[in-house]
Design a protein around this motif. Sequence first.
Motif, PDB file in Angstrom:
ATOM      1  N   ASP A 161       0.841  -1.196   0.000  1.00 55.23           N
ATOM      2  CA  ASP A 161       0.000   0.000   0.000  1.00 55.23           C
ATOM      3  C   ASP A 161       0.874   1.243   0.000  1.00 55.23           C
ATOM      4  N   LEU A 162       0.676   2.101  -1.007  1.00 57.81           N
ATOM      5  CA  LEU A 162       1.377   3.377  -1.113  1.00 57.81           C
ATOM      6  C   LEU A 162       0.362   4.495  -1.077  1.00 57.81           C
ATOM      7  N   VAL A 163       0.572   5.471  -0.201  1.00 62.96           N
ATOM      8  CA  VAL A 163      -0.380   6.563   0.017  1.00 62.96           C
ATOM      9  C   VAL A 163       0.253   7.867  -0.455  1.00 62.96           C
ATOM     10  N   TYR A 164      -0.447   8.558  -1.355  1.00 59.65           N
ATOM     11  CA  TYR A 164      -0.009   9.869  -1.835  1.00 59.65           C
ATOM     12  C   TYR A 164      -1.074  10.909  -1.514  1.00 59.65           C
ATOM     13  N   ILE A 165      -0.630  12.119  -1.195  1.00 57.87           N
ATOM     14  CA  ILE A 165      -1.519  13.252  -0.952  1.00 57.87           C
ATOM     15  C   ILE A 165      -1.269  14.274  -2.053  1.00 57.87           C
ATOM     16  N   LEU A 166      -2.327  14.720  -2.731  1.00 58.50           N
ATOM     17  CA  LEU A 166      -2.120  15.579  -3.896  1.00 58.50           C
ATOM     18  C   LEU A 166      -3.290  16.516  -4.128  1.00 58.50           C
TER      19      LEU A 166
ATOM     20  N   ALA B  79      -2.097  -2.779   8.383  1.00 55.64           N
ATOM     21  CA  ALA B  79      -0.680  -3.056   8.630  1.00 55.64           C
ATOM     22  C   ALA B  79       0.159  -1.891   8.113  1.00 55.64           C
ATOM     23  N   TRP B  80       1.329  -2.181   7.543  1.00 57.25           N
ATOM     24  CA  TRP B  80       2.238  -1.136   7.093  1.00 57.25           C
ATOM     25  C   TRP B  80       1.797  -0.558   5.750  1.00 57.25           C
ATOM     26  N   ALA B  81       1.935   0.744   5.619  1.00 57.63           N
ATOM     27  CA  ALA B  81       1.736   1.443   4.349  1.00 57.63           C
ATOM     28  C   ALA B  81       2.798   2.514   4.233  1.00 57.63           C
ATOM     29  N   CYS B  82       3.190   2.822   3.005  1.00 57.69           N
ATOM     30  CA  CYS B  82       4.212   3.841   2.771  1.00 57.69           C
ATOM     31  C   CYS B  82       3.545   5.156   2.403  1.00 57.69           C
TER      32      CYS B  82
ATOM     33  N   PHE C 210       9.399  -2.672   2.318  1.00 56.90           N
ATOM     34  CA  PHE C 210       8.496  -3.324   3.262  1.00 56.90           C
ATOM     35  C   PHE C 210       9.188  -4.471   3.993  1.00 56.90           C
ATOM     36  N   ALA C 211      10.250  -5.010   3.409  1.00 53.49           N
ATOM     37  CA  ALA C 211      11.039  -6.021   4.129  1.00 53.49           C
ATOM     38  C   ALA C 211      11.676  -5.420   5.376  1.00 53.49           C
ATOM     39  N   LEU C 212      12.009  -4.126   5.331  1.00 57.86           N
ATOM     40  CA  LEU C 212      12.578  -3.457   6.508  1.00 57.86           C
ATOM     41  C   LEU C 212      11.553  -3.356   7.626  1.00 57.86           C
TER      42      LEU C 212
ATOM     43  N   ALA D 198       7.729   7.777   4.540  1.00 52.03           N
ATOM     44  CA  ALA D 198       7.706   7.051   5.811  1.00 52.03           C
ATOM     45  C   ALA D 198       6.795   5.842   5.710  1.00 52.03           C
ATOM     46  N   LEU D 199       7.127   4.818   6.487  1.00 54.00           N
ATOM     47  CA  LEU D 199       6.253   3.658   6.664  1.00 54.00           C
ATOM     48  C   LEU D 199       5.484   3.834   7.958  1.00 54.00           C
TER      49      LEU D 199
END
Length: 331
Positions: free
Chosen positions: A3-8, A99-102, A118-120, A148-149
């Motif tokens: 999951d990648l989140v962008y604000i625009l 869970a985690w998202a960038c 995401f492995a990190l 950031a994650l």
Amino acid sequence: MFDLVYILDDAYWIPVAVSAKSALACLKRPESRIRFWLIADGVSEAHREVLRRELVTKRSEVIFVTPALSAFEGLPAWHGTKLVWTRCVLNELLPDLHAWACICDGDTLWLKSPEDLFALAARAKPETVVLGSRTLSPDPDYFCMGFALMHFDRMRAFGTKEKCLEHLNARPVPAFLEQDVLNEIWRDCRELLPRGWGVSPVCGLEQLTPEEIACVHYWGELPWPAKWYRRLRDVNVLWWHLIRDLMRLSVDDVRFRMSGWTYFLMRTANFLFPLFRACGLLSGCKPGVKLPLRPMLREMDERWSAFVRACAAVTVMSPTRYWSISTPWMP
């Protein structure tokens, strides 16, 4: 699924398209998928359609989310928009994420796969809410919210929105708005990413080996308003290559247009890359450095060759054409 989140908003849709496209192109495993969450305010339907055309593939999907900016009444804007404050309430705005998202700014360019990022996260401490990129702050643990994650269930359990409101009610609004607030409330549950993730061309890039550069965050020097000679930097050439050659966007925004001669010069500059770097026009060295020219050129040539190999998913040198950067992405 990553999951990648962008604000625009409508002024930033092109950088978001470039960043998201580079992330998608860097995927390594055939089964990997990306879900792009685009928190959009004021983005025209025509531009939304271009984003869907570029980013919806067999390996990806796009979900538009419209925030209620009226909830941030009374809070200051950042470069004319209050969208940055949505980062304080992402766990409510995106209830399907657990869970985690960038969280990515549009002024980023992926040179390594989201799989590696995401492995990190899998190695983070159980109490960690955020894995952020590094900044110039004197606080060694201060992170940048532009890359950031974030772990969404941990954000909810932490009570992120409530703690942000408490902080804002008790203190003046800080200089870097939501980034300062989140750094303060997550002080005991934050970690930093390796330096290559979210590194800026003007802060930290020079200290990295090419193999360490994973995602460039262009804060401090955006590729599109940069003077033409600054666009000759390696990381800026990659950005323009993506928008002009790979995406072939029909750009009506003057900020993202470039004359053919300038672009020609950018591409031919890659044949003279070590020389340009030695003159200080490219990342890797500063103007006026007093070093013997021949060893310096040899060192820069080796660094550039290593950079190209490390970024093979993004760029491969091709001496047969004047546009010397080519790529497997090319249709």
